[in-house]
Design a protein around this motif. Structure first.
Motif, PDB file in Angstrom:
ATOM      1  N   UNK A  70       0.838  -1.191   0.000  1.00  0.00           N
ATOM      2  CA  UNK A  70       0.000   0.000   0.000  1.00  0.00           C
ATOM      3  C   UNK A  70       0.877   1.247   0.000  1.00  0.00           C
ATOM      4  N   UNK A  71       0.827   1.988  -1.108  1.00  0.00           N
ATOM      5  CA  UNK A  71       1.670   3.185  -1.226  1.00  0.00           C
ATOM      6  C   UNK A  71       1.431   4.174  -0.096  1.00  0.00           C
ATOM      7  N   UNK A  72       0.168   4.410   0.248  1.00  0.00           N
ATOM      8  CA  UNK A  72      -0.136   5.418   1.267  1.00  0.00           C
ATOM      9  C   UNK A  72       0.362   4.999   2.639  1.00  0.00           C
ATOM     10  N   UNK A  73       0.161   3.740   3.010  1.00  0.00           N
ATOM     11  CA  UNK A  73       0.626   3.273   4.324  1.00  0.00           C
ATOM     12  C   UNK A  73       2.154   3.280   4.398  1.00  0.00           C
ATOM     13  N   UNK A  74       2.792   2.801   3.349  1.00  0.00           N
ATOM     14  CA  UNK A  74       4.253   2.753   3.308  1.00  0.00           C
ATOM     15  C   UNK A  74       4.841   4.157   3.331  1.00  0.00           C
ATOM     16  N   UNK A  75       4.298   5.066   2.519  1.00  0.00           N
ATOM     17  CA  UNK A  75       4.802   6.438   2.477  1.00  0.00           C
ATOM     18  C   UNK A  75       4.587   7.158   3.801  1.00  0.00           C
ATOM     19  N   UNK A  76       3.470   6.890   4.450  1.00  0.00           N
ATOM     20  CA  UNK A  76       3.190   7.486   5.750  1.00  0.00           C
ATOM     21  C   UNK A  76       4.206   7.003   6.785  1.00  0.00           C
ATOM     22  N   UNK A  77       4.491   5.703   6.789  1.00  0.00           N
ATOM     23  CA  UNK A  77       5.475   5.147   7.716  1.00  0.00           C
ATOM     24  C   UNK A  77       6.855   5.762   7.483  1.00  0.00           C
ATOM     25  N   UNK A  78       7.275   5.801   6.227  1.00  0.00           N
ATOM     26  CA  UNK A  78       8.590   6.356   5.899  1.00  0.00           C
ATOM     27  C   UNK A  78       8.651   7.835   6.269  1.00  0.00           C
ATOM     28  N   UNK A  79       7.590   8.584   6.004  1.00  0.00           N
ATOM     29  CA  UNK A  79       7.537   9.998   6.364  1.00  0.00           C
ATOM     30  C   UNK A  79       7.678  10.220   7.860  1.00  0.00           C
ATOM     31  N   UNK A  80       6.986   9.397   8.650  1.00  0.00           N
ATOM     32  CA  UNK A  80       7.109   9.503  10.117  1.00  0.00           C
ATOM     33  C   UNK A  80       8.530   9.203  10.572  1.00  0.00           C
ATOM     34  N   UNK A  81       9.120   8.163  10.000  1.00  0.00           N
ATOM     35  CA  UNK A  81      10.479   7.797  10.384  1.00  0.00           C
ATOM     36  C   UNK A  81      11.474   8.893  10.025  1.00  0.00           C
TER      37      UNK A  81
END
Length: 109
Positions: free
Chosen positions: A74-85
């Motif tokens: 899931x692009x949105x979930x993955x991008x959100x996780x990476x953004x938080x990190x």
């Protein structure tokens, strides 16, 4: 204490090995050259397979551990996780390896 490769040398070695094997490897976000954490996006022909982080095991050796959302595709979930990190750790590297069995390349490097 066992000497360790810097983050930059690890990233460069991964990129060279994957490219020599006919794959594609790129740095999506550059971190600290010496000791930045490394996240690796493993893909095969553009299809996301896994998101891995370089961690240290109980014996003090580096290993690659799956991290991130359950649905890594899931692009949105993955991008959100990476953004938080990245917002919490600006020294974090983000690299992408696009090759069959990218996890094996990481484990052998």
């Amino acid at each position: 204490m066992t000497p360790r490769l810097t983050s930059r040398l690890t990233v460069d070695a991964l990129r060279r090995r994957v490219q020599a094997a006919g794959g594609f490897a790129t740095v999506l976000a550059r971190g600290d050259d010496m000791a930045g954490a490394i996240l690796m996006l493993c893909t095969n022909r553009g299809e996301v397979q896994a998101l891995l982080e370089r961690t240290i095991d109980r014996d003090g050796h580096y290993c690659w551990t799956r991290c991130g959302p359950q649905d890594v595709e899931s692009d949105s979930e993955r991008d959100s996780y990476i953004g938080r990190r990245r917002s919490r750790d600006p020294d974090l590297w983000l690299i992408e390896l696009d090759i069959a069995d990218a996890e094996r390349f990481a484990a052998e490097t």
